[in-house]
Design a protein around this motif. Structure first.
Motif, PDB file in Angstrom:
ATOM      1  N   ASP A 191      12.420  23.843   7.761  1.00  0.00           N
ATOM      2  CA  ASP A 191      11.957  22.858   6.777  1.00  0.00           C
ATOM      3  C   ASP A 191      10.899  21.941   7.372  1.00  0.00           C
ATOM      4  OD1 ASP A 191      13.621  23.852   4.824  1.00  0.00           O
ATOM      5  OD2 ASP A 191      15.217  22.389   5.175  1.00  0.00           O
ATOM      6  N   VAL A 192      11.134  21.511   8.612  1.00  0.00           N
ATOM      7  CA  VAL A 192      10.152  20.644   9.280  1.00  0.00           C
ATOM      8  C   VAL A 192       8.874  21.426   9.558  1.00  0.00           C
ATOM      9  CG1 VAL A 192       9.693  19.325  11.387  1.00  0.00           C
ATOM     10  CG2 VAL A 192      11.909  19.119  10.255  1.00  0.00           C
ATOM     11  N   SER A 193       9.013  22.684   9.959  1.00  0.00           N
ATOM     12  CA  SER A 193       7.829  23.520  10.208  1.00  0.00           C
ATOM     13  C   SER A 193       6.978  23.659   8.947  1.00  0.00           C
ATOM     14  CB  SER A 193       8.251  24.901  10.706  1.00  0.00           C
ATOM     15  OG  SER A 193       8.820  24.828  11.987  1.00  0.00           O
ATOM     16  N   ALA A 234       0.043  24.196  17.904  1.00  0.00           N
ATOM     17  CA  ALA A 234       1.149  23.755  18.766  1.00  0.00           C
ATOM     18  C   ALA A 234       2.482  24.241  18.228  1.00  0.00           C
ATOM     19  CB  ALA A 234       1.139  22.227  18.877  1.00  0.00           C
ATOM     20  N   LEU A 235       2.646  24.213  16.924  1.00  0.00           N
ATOM     21  CA  LEU A 235       3.884  24.690  16.299  1.00  0.00           C
ATOM     22  C   LEU A 235       4.073  26.186  16.550  1.00  0.00           C
ATOM     23  CD1 LEU A 235       6.323  24.146  14.381  1.00  0.00           C
ATOM     24  CD2 LEU A 235       4.809  24.832  12.501  1.00  0.00           C
ATOM     25  N   ILE A 236       3.014  26.968  16.346  1.00  0.00           N
ATOM     26  CA  ILE A 236       3.114  28.413  16.558  1.00  0.00           C
ATOM     27  C   ILE A 236       3.472  28.712  18.017  1.00  0.00           C
ATOM     28  CG2 ILE A 236       1.891  30.617  16.457  1.00  0.00           C
ATOM     29  CD1 ILE A 236       0.067  29.367  14.314  1.00  0.00           C
ATOM     30  N   ALA A 280      10.699  26.687  17.804  1.00  0.00           N
ATOM     31  CA  ALA A 280      10.523  26.218  16.416  1.00  0.00           C
ATOM     32  C   ALA A 280      10.853  27.355  15.455  1.00  0.00           C
ATOM     33  CB  ALA A 280       9.096  25.740  16.191  1.00  0.00           C
ATOM     34  N   GLU A 281      11.647  27.050  14.448  1.00  0.00           N
ATOM     35  CA  GLU A 281      11.920  28.021  13.399  1.00  0.00           C
ATOM     36  C   GLU A 281      10.781  27.993  12.381  1.00  0.00           C
ATOM     37  OE1 GLU A 281      15.641  27.043  11.636  1.00  0.00           O
ATOM     38  OE2 GLU A 281      16.836  27.951  13.228  1.00  0.00           O
ATOM     39  N   ILE A 282      10.249  29.159  12.057  1.00  0.00           N
ATOM     40  CA  ILE A 282       9.197  29.264  11.041  1.00  0.00           C
ATOM     41  C   ILE A 282       9.640  30.321  10.044  1.00  0.00           C
ATOM     42  CG2 ILE A 282       6.759  29.700  10.570  1.00  0.00           C
ATOM     43  CD1 ILE A 282       6.098  28.927  13.398  1.00  0.00           C
ATOM     44  N   SER A 283       9.696  29.955   8.783  1.00  0.00           N
ATOM     45  CA  SER A 283      10.163  30.888   7.758  1.00  0.00           C
ATOM     46  C   SER A 283       9.207  32.063   7.636  1.00  0.00           C
ATOM     47  CB  SER A 283      10.268  30.172   6.407  1.00  0.00           C
ATOM     48  OG  SER A 283       8.987  29.801   5.934  1.00  0.00           O
ATOM     49  N   ASP A 335       9.679  36.162  16.431  1.00  0.00           N
ATOM     50  CA  ASP A 335      10.160  36.303  15.055  1.00  0.00           C
ATOM     51  C   ASP A 335       9.096  36.836  14.101  1.00  0.00           C
ATOM     52  OD1 ASP A 335       8.584  34.045  15.264  1.00  0.00           O
ATOM     53  OD2 ASP A 335       9.955  32.696  14.222  1.00  0.00           O
ATOM     54  N   LEU A 336       7.954  37.284  14.625  1.00  0.00           N
ATOM     55  CA  LEU A 336       6.911  37.821  13.750  1.00  0.00           C
ATOM     56  C   LEU A 336       7.294  39.228  13.301  1.00  0.00           C
ATOM     57  CD1 LEU A 336       4.025  37.283  12.565  1.00  0.00           C
ATOM     58  CD2 LEU A 336       3.162  38.640  14.481  1.00  0.00           C
ATOM     59  N   PRO A 337       7.480  39.436  11.999  1.00  0.00           N
ATOM     60  CA  PRO A 337       7.838  40.780  11.517  1.00  0.00           C
ATOM     61  C   PRO A 337       6.724  41.784  11.813  1.00  0.00           C
ATOM     62  CG  PRO A 337       8.253  39.117   9.826  1.00  0.00           C
ATOM     63  CD  PRO A 337       7.443  38.450  10.905  1.00  0.00           C
ATOM     64  N   PRO A 338       7.063  43.010  12.187  1.00  0.00           N
ATOM     65  CA  PRO A 338       6.037  44.021  12.474  1.00  0.00           C
ATOM     66  C   PRO A 338       5.038  44.200  11.334  1.00  0.00           C
ATOM     67  CG  PRO A 338       8.178  44.792  13.209  1.00  0.00           C
ATOM     68  CD  PRO A 338       8.423  43.512  12.461  1.00  0.00           C
ATOM     69  N   ALA A 339       5.510  44.115  10.098  1.00  0.00           N
ATOM     70  CA  ALA A 339       4.602  44.309   8.958  1.00  0.00           C
ATOM     71  C   ALA A 339       3.474  43.285   8.966  1.00  0.00           C
ATOM     72  CB  ALA A 339       5.384  44.222   7.648  1.00  0.00           C
TER      73      ALA A 339
END
Length: 376
Positions: free
Chosen positions: A135-137, A151-153, A158-161, A187-191
């Motif tokens: 949510d913060v991201s 910086a976030l990436i 950091a959780e990123i939806s 957490d980056l999906p392969p697609a």
């Protein structure tokens, strides 16, 4: 017994509290801070609530440097009240930064309030926290500048939806600085990684193939589907280019479309005809041929020319005419011409055709330098 019950600095605190001067208030804040931090002056629950209440009432009335020092010393304290932490977190950035970066008491609602109402410097401090919720991201991505988002990436904790990652992948087409950190996220999906394949640099493209452990044929299929899904279909064949393409197709059907026609069109400054002719001969979208014409190095043009069987002499003439068109004057033999002709000699026709087949699949070829290098 707590520290205050023992009379620990009690008389001094009372005296300072009665004094309304700025210096007395500064000293009072420092003394109360010492109580929070001193191993021998541990506060019981009642005393801690009392000290938080006093600090909350005084904090905005003390000198800036005192607030800054207080925030630095209490940055990781869990004894502070939510009200006091929130006040310090919303202060000027040199006061707020230590708490925004480190204090575990700041909840999502408080952080989001800071993100929405304070500066990018505040947002940057939040982006590097040890843990950032999804949510913060989302709020940081919506309200932050490029430095904040990068910086976030880069913050692996950091959780990123997935929806935000999809947005960032799309943005990375315009913002190169997002590309490498995105590909480094676990957490980056392969697609989404596949979708980046065409617009990232050659080195990052190799990284996608290597780290995401995918068959390159399957990768091409995924790219093609993603491209068809994401690209808006536009009617490119209109006006002058529409007529040029129709003529090129007609000449091709009559077996009269060749290098001579391309070079003659360039000499007559009919660049649209030359582009349309190369497009038809190579089976490429005209947008790709236009990009090849605009590319200073000539590498893409060399690959296209080799794929359709132009001789070295024909390619030399074409390259010089394209240079002349770009410069508006007479093209001169330069070190660039020498290097591109050396490259042209080294390109294998089969590899050039393979590279062009990749370009036929996707309009976003312009960064696909890997294919050019593999054609040599």
């Amino acid at each position: 017994m707590g520290a205050l019950d023992k009379g620990y600095k009690a008389d001094e605190l009372i005296r300072l509290a009665a004094n309304k001067s700025v210096s007395a208030r500064n000293e009072l804040v420092e003394n109360i801070t010492d109580l929070f931090l001193s191993p021998g002056g541990r506060l019981n629950e009642h005393e801690r609530a009392l000290m938080n209440d006093i600090l909350s009432k005084l904090i905005l009335n003390v000198e800036h440097h005192v607030r800054k020092e207080l925030a630095r010393r209490l940055a990781e304290s869990v004894d502070l009240s939510g009200e006091l932490v929130s006040m310090l977190a919303n202060d000027k950035i040199d006061v707020a930064r230590p708490l925004l970066e480190k204090n575990p008491l700041l909840h999502d609602a408080q952080l989001i309030e800071v993100i929405r109402n304070r500066t990018d410097a505040h947002r940057l401090a939040i982006a590097v926290r040890e843990f950032v919720s999804a949510d913060v991201s989302d709020e940081l991505i919506e309200h932050g500048n490029e430095d904040v988002v990068e910086a976030l990436i880069n913050n692996g904790s950091a959780e990123i939806s997935e929806a935000s990652l999809e947005y960032l992948v799309a943005e990375s087409k315009s913002f190169d600085r997002f590309q490498e950190p995105l590909l480094g996220r676990q957490d980056l999906p392969p697609a989404l990684a596949y979708r980046m394949y065409w617009w990232v640099s050659a080195a990052l493209r190799r990284r996608i193939v290597k780290e995401f452990d995918v068959d390159e044929t399957l990768l091409d299929d995924a790219i093609e589907m993603a491209t068809k899904h994401s690209l808006q279909q536009t009617g490119e064949e209109d006006g002058v280019m529409d007529k040029a393409l129709k003529l090129a197709r007609k000449l091709d059907e009559e077996d009269r479309l060749n290098a001579t026609f391309i070079l003659q069109s360039m000499r007559q400054e009919k660049v649209n005809l030359a582009v349309a002719g190369l497009s038809q001969m190579a089976g490429l979208n005209v947008k790709i041929v236009w990009r090849a014409f605009r590319e200073r190095t000539g590498e893409s043009l060399a690959v296209i020319a080799k794929s359709i069987g132009l001789s070295k002499e024909e390619f030399t003439s074409l390259f010089l005419l394209v240079m002349q068109t770009r410069s508006g004057g007479k093209a001169r033999a330069t070190s660039l011409l020498k290097s591109i002709l050396t490259m042209y000699n080294d390109i294998k026709a089969a590899n050039a055709k393979a590279a062009v087949r990749h370009w036929q699949r996707d309009l976003g070829y312009q960064d696909a330098l890997t294919d050019m290098k593999e054609a040599i």
